[in-house]
Motif scaffolding. Structure first.
Motif, short mmCIF file in Angstrom:
data_model
loop_
_atom_site.label_atom_id
_atom_site.label_comp_id
_atom_site.label_asym_id
_atom_site.label_seq_id
_atom_site.Cartn_x
_atom_site.Cartn_y
_atom_site.Cartn_z
N ALA A 87 127.94 20.62 4.44
CA ALA A 87 126.71 20.44 3.58
C ALA A 87 125.45 20.68 3.93
O ALA A 87 124.41 21.14 3.57
N LEU A 88 125.44 20.53 5.42
CA LEU A 88 124.07 20.70 6.33
C LEU A 88 123.85 22.11 6.31
O LEU A 88 122.82 22.45 6.00
N LEU A 89 124.87 23.00 6.54
CA LEU A 89 124.78 24.32 6.66
C LEU A 89 124.10 24.90 5.37
O LEU A 89 123.18 25.81 5.43
N LEU A 90 124.75 24.54 4.27
CA LEU A 90 124.29 25.06 2.86
C LEU A 90 122.91 24.72 2.76
O LEU A 90 122.06 25.48 2.46
N PHE A 91 122.62 23.38 2.90
CA PHE A 91 121.14 22.87 2.82
C PHE A 91 120.22 23.83 3.56
O PHE A 91 119.08 24.24 3.27
N ALA A 92 120.55 23.86 5.00
CA ALA A 92 119.84 24.52 6.14
C ALA A 92 119.40 25.96 5.57
O ALA A 92 118.41 26.68 5.85
N ASN A 93 120.72 26.83 5.06
CA ASN A 93 120.51 28.37 4.78
C ASN A 93 119.55 28.36 3.52
O ASN A 93 118.92 29.22 3.40
N GLY A 94 119.77 27.06 2.43
CA GLY A 94 118.61 27.12 1.44
C GLY A 94 117.23 26.98 1.92
O GLY A 94 116.15 27.53 1.46
N LEU A 95 117.09 26.34 3.09
CA LEU A 95 115.60 26.18 3.48
C LEU A 95 115.03 27.56 3.97
O LEU A 95 113.94 27.79 3.79
N VAL A 96 115.96 28.18 4.56
CA VAL A 96 115.49 29.65 5.07
C VAL A 96 115.00 30.50 3.85
O VAL A 96 113.92 31.09 3.93
N LEU A 97 115.85 30.66 2.91
CA LEU A 97 115.64 31.21 1.75
C LEU A 97 114.32 30.81 1.00
O LEU A 97 113.57 31.57 0.68
N GLY A 98 114.16 29.24 1.13
CA GLY A 98 113.11 28.95 0.52
C GLY A 98 111.84 29.10 1.35
O GLY A 98 110.76 29.55 0.80
N ALA A 99 111.90 29.16 2.60
CA ALA A 99 110.64 29.56 3.44
C ALA A 99 110.24 30.94 3.18
O ALA A 99 109.13 31.23 2.90
N PHE A 100 111.28 31.96 3.07
CA PHE A 100 110.80 33.30 2.90
C PHE A 100 110.48 33.67 1.51
O PHE A 100 109.27 34.27 1.30
N ALA A 101 110.92 32.94 0.50
CA ALA A 101 110.18 32.93 -0.92
C ALA A 101 108.76 32.44 -0.98
O ALA A 101 107.83 33.17 -1.46
N ALA A 102 108.36 31.44 0.16
CA ALA A 102 107.05 30.95 -0.08
C ALA A 102 106.28 31.83 0.73
O ALA A 102 105.34 32.12 0.38
N LEU A 103 106.58 32.49 1.82
CA LEU A 103 105.80 33.52 2.38
C LEU A 103 105.55 34.59 1.46
O LEU A 103 104.43 34.96 1.52
N TYR A 104 106.75 35.16 0.91
CA TYR A 104 106.23 36.38 0.17
C TYR A 104 105.30 35.96 -1.30
O TYR A 104 104.56 36.64 -1.58
N HIS A 105 105.55 34.70 -1.48
CA HIS A 105 105.01 34.33 -2.68
C HIS A 105 103.28 34.01 -2.56
O HIS A 105 102.51 34.52 -3.34
N SER A 106 103.14 33.69 -1.26
CA SER A 106 101.60 33.34 -0.90
C SER A 106 100.89 34.86 -0.73
O SER A 106 99.70 34.91 -0.78
N ARG A 107 101.56 35.85 -0.56
CA ARG A 107 101.09 37.08 -0.63
C ARG A 107 101.07 38.09 -1.92
O ARG A 107 100.86 39.17 -2.07
N GLY A 108 101.77 37.31 -3.01
CA GLY A 108 101.95 37.81 -4.34
C GLY A 108 102.94 38.85 -4.30
O GLY A 108 102.89 39.88 -5.13
N LEU A 109 103.82 38.96 -3.38
CA LEU A 109 105.06 39.85 -3.39
C LEU A 109 106.37 39.20 -4.17
O LEU A 109 107.35 39.87 -3.69
N SER A 110 106.38 37.98 -4.56
CA SER A 110 107.59 37.57 -5.21
C SER A 110 108.34 38.36 -5.89
O SER A 110 109.49 38.46 -5.70
N LEU A 111 107.75 38.85 -6.83
CA LEU A 111 108.66 40.14 -7.78
C LEU A 111 109.45 41.03 -7.30
O LEU A 111 110.68 41.10 -6.91
N GLU A 112 108.76 41.57 -6.08
CA GLU A 112 109.36 42.73 -5.15
C GLU A 112 110.42 41.86 -4.19
O GLU A 112 111.27 42.49 -3.66
N LEU A 113 109.88 40.94 -3.56
CA LEU A 113 110.99 40.24 -2.57
C LEU A 113 112.37 40.01 -3.44
O LEU A 113 113.22 40.16 -2.86
N TRP A 114 112.10 39.49 -4.65
CA TRP A 114 113.51 39.14 -5.44
C TRP A 114 114.29 40.38 -5.88
O TRP A 114 115.54 40.59 -5.91
#
Lengths: 291, 335
Positions: B202-229
């Protein structure tokens, strides 16, 4: 005379689908490690076979080290993941290492060894073997950014699972627990001559009274069988010693060489004990008292 | 003097069939059951049952230790030949891919949902926390994994990472790397650590989600969300699904250990362990597919629309596979 009757501590009974219990001897930990090392050696050789032409190719085409690194990673992954399941499926529970050390994977509940069981027991190798090894050699890659204490605890945790086979009687590793499998010695007993059938040619076969035969039980009979069957230097002296002891104990007087005497006594004793066993009066050893 | 003991007479009568079975088992052990002649294969089960009955009789009437041990060993060897794995590896793989794997996924859909929930919760947490404070990116994403990407990188360099140049040997390298990369390790560890009660899973799954979320936030803040996904989803659909499957397998193991139900703990673990292993081995296959997509497709196709189309195609493919495969046969049987 010292005769070791094989200990039954490592024997396990499986009930076959036909309902007959048969016995297996659990593989000792040392043999398991030996088989694993042999298999790892073969995986290493396999990687080398893939890698040497790649290095040659890279050198010839000046393609650089990337190709070699990629090939190595790919080869290690494929061999590591599929070597064990492939052989255990194709060779009915044996890998080359297990075959060399005469070990075998069986289903612990006596059923057929199923493909999922083979896959399950080999998939956990990653967590059991690779993670503790990586943790021991370089903790960085397994526990990045972890404080020292946590790393130590995690290491102990991983080692406990890695060394689990040493802490249970059936030498089960985590994969065996998951898959419900057991690693046993390949059985290999040889059928020898029947000692009771080989009679001396002369007519002077010693005979014994029931009272003389009732001194001993099954345990003594089978020790005598082992003494008669063993083929080691000094066998003659051992037979003499045993024969002298038995003569004294049962008060038997009469001329006879040790071996013919022992064989005759063995046959008579076995006949007497088997007869009693058929009538439901098993006599386990010389201390047994009829009630 | 003729043979006088009952057990010796018994042996004399049966010894021939024991020797015959021994020769067959010897041959099968050395060259495989397939190498036996047809009439030998037909003889094998009868001889095996004969040996089992001899063993039962010998235990009851014979005190010849060698005979009993020989029969124990002969019966065990014959048992391994008769009841060993039957199917060819090719058949086993086909049956696995077309029937067992999708059926296991359907049977364990609640665990799958829980594993997905954990990953999604991690992603949502990572996204929300990194959006509110970009510095948190470093808390969620390890230095090695970030490969220089982070809140301090320029938008141009972040965009650059999404459109890697085409490279001849780069393909093989990427494919190989993917196999041993982060997600594969996370997947197998999530499954393997299930025997520790499911908590590390459970911890590993959650932690892996955290990484994904952090990248999504980083690219979202630069307006690159569409291209990241567009960059992530073509292989990510398959890869994340595989990680979730491994995690679901780990949760099944954890549940079997902590809540064994009516069975003994170890027995429960071994029964459910096999179901869970089906998920994990299938997931390894899916990670291969993801590796191919990541290695070839992502480097050749840079069009955002095409990338989304492929992602959607993979999502549709996996949905159809897991809901449909292996069902037809049971329906026909019912009719």
């Amino acid at each position: 005379v010292s005769v070791v009757v094989e200990t039954d501590a490592r024997r396990r009974e499986l009930v076959t689908p036909e309902g007959v219990p048969i016995q297996f001897v659990v593989a000792p930990a040392g043999d398991r490690v030996g088989a694993l090392l042999l298999d790892l050696l073969l995986i290493g050789l396999g990687v080398a076979v893939v890698l040497i032409p790649l290095i040659g190719l890279a050198a010839a085409a000046h393609a650089g080290a990337d190709l070699v690194v990629a090939g190595a990673i790919l080869a290690v992954f494929l061999l590591w993941t599929f070597y064990f399941p492939f052989f255990e499926l194709a060779w009915q529970g044996q890998t080359p290492g297990k075959r060399k050390l005469r070990l075998r994977v069986v289903d612990a509940s006596g059923g057929p060894l199923r493909a999922e069981a083979v896959l399950a027991r080999n998939l956990t190798r990653e967590a059991e073997l690779l993670l503790p090894l990586m943790a021991l050699t370089g903790g960085e890659s397994v526990f990045p950014d972890a404080p020292g204490m946590a790393r130590l605890v995690a290491l102990a945790w991983l080692l406990v699972f890695g060394l689990l086979p040493l802490f249970n009687r059936d030498r089960l590793r985590v994969g065996d627990l998951l898959a419900g499998t057991l690693v046993v010695r390949q059985p290999e007993a040889v059928l020898l001559e029947d000692l009771s059938a080989a009679r001396p040619a002369s007519a002077s076969v010693p005979t014994f009274t029931d009272a003389q035969l009732d001194v001993y039980g099954i345990y003594e009979l089978q020790v005598l069988e082992q003494v008669l069957r063993q083929q080691v230097p000094g066998r003659g002296a051992a037979l003499d010693a045993v024969a002298a002891k038995i003569r004294e104990k049962i008060g038997w007087e009469g001329p006879a060489a040790s071996e013919p005497f022992l064989r005759a006594f063995y046959a008579a004793l076995r006949g007497r004990l088997e007869h009693r066993m058929l009538l439901g009066r098993r006599r386990e050893d010389k201390h047994h008292r009829d009630r | 003097v003729s043979v006088s003991l009952k057990s010796a007479a018994f042996r004399a009568e049966r010894e021939g069939t024991w020797r015959e079975l021994e020769a067959l088992v010897d041959a099968a052990e050395r060259r495989g059951v397939a190498a036996l002649a047809a009439h030998d294969v037909l003889r094998l089960p009868a001889l095996y049952r004969g040996a089992l009955s001899s063993l039962s009789v010998a235990r009851a009437i014979s005190l010849d230790r060698n005979v009993v041990e020989y029969l124990e060993s002969l019966a065990a060897r014959a048992y391994l030949v008769v009841h060993g794995t039957r199917r060819h590896l090719r058949q086993a793989i086909a049956d696995f891919a077309l029937r067992r794997f999708p059926a296991a996924v359907r049977a364990l859909r609640w665990h799958l949902l829980a594993a997905f929930g954990l990953l999604a919760a991690g992603a949502a947490t990572g996204l929300a926390l990194t959006l509110s404070d970009p510095e948190r990116f470093y808390a969620f994403v390890g230095e090695a994994y970030a490969q220089g990407r982070g809140p301090t990188s320029s938008t141009a360099s972040l965009r650059q990472a999404l459109y890697a140049p085409v490279d001849a040997t780069g393909f093989l390298k990427t494919f190989a790397m993917v196999l041993l990369n982060h997600n594969t390790r996370v997947g197998l560890a999530a499954f393997g650590l299930g025997f520790a009660g499911g908590v590390p899973t459970a911890l590993l799954l959650f932690a892996n989600g955290l990484v994904l979320g952090a990248f999504a936030a980083l690219y979202h803040s630069r307006g690159l969300s569409l291209e990241l996904w567009a960059w992530l989803l073509p292989h990510g659909v398959t890869e994340l699904f595989a990680v979730v499957l491994c995690g679901a397998g780990g949760l099944v193991l954890g549940q079997a250990l902590v809540f064994p139900g009516r069975d003994e703990r170890l027995r429960s673990l071994s029964i459910r362990g096999r179901e869970a292993a089906v998920l994990a081995i299938g997931a390894v296959g899916m990670l291969f597919v993801a590796g191919l997509v990541e290695g070839i497709f992502r480097q050749l196709v840079h069009s955002v629309a095409a990338r989304y189309a492929v992602a959607a195609a993979f999502a549709a493919l996996w949905t159809a596979y897991f809901t449909g495969a292996g069902r037809e046969r049971t329906r026909r049987v019912r009719r």
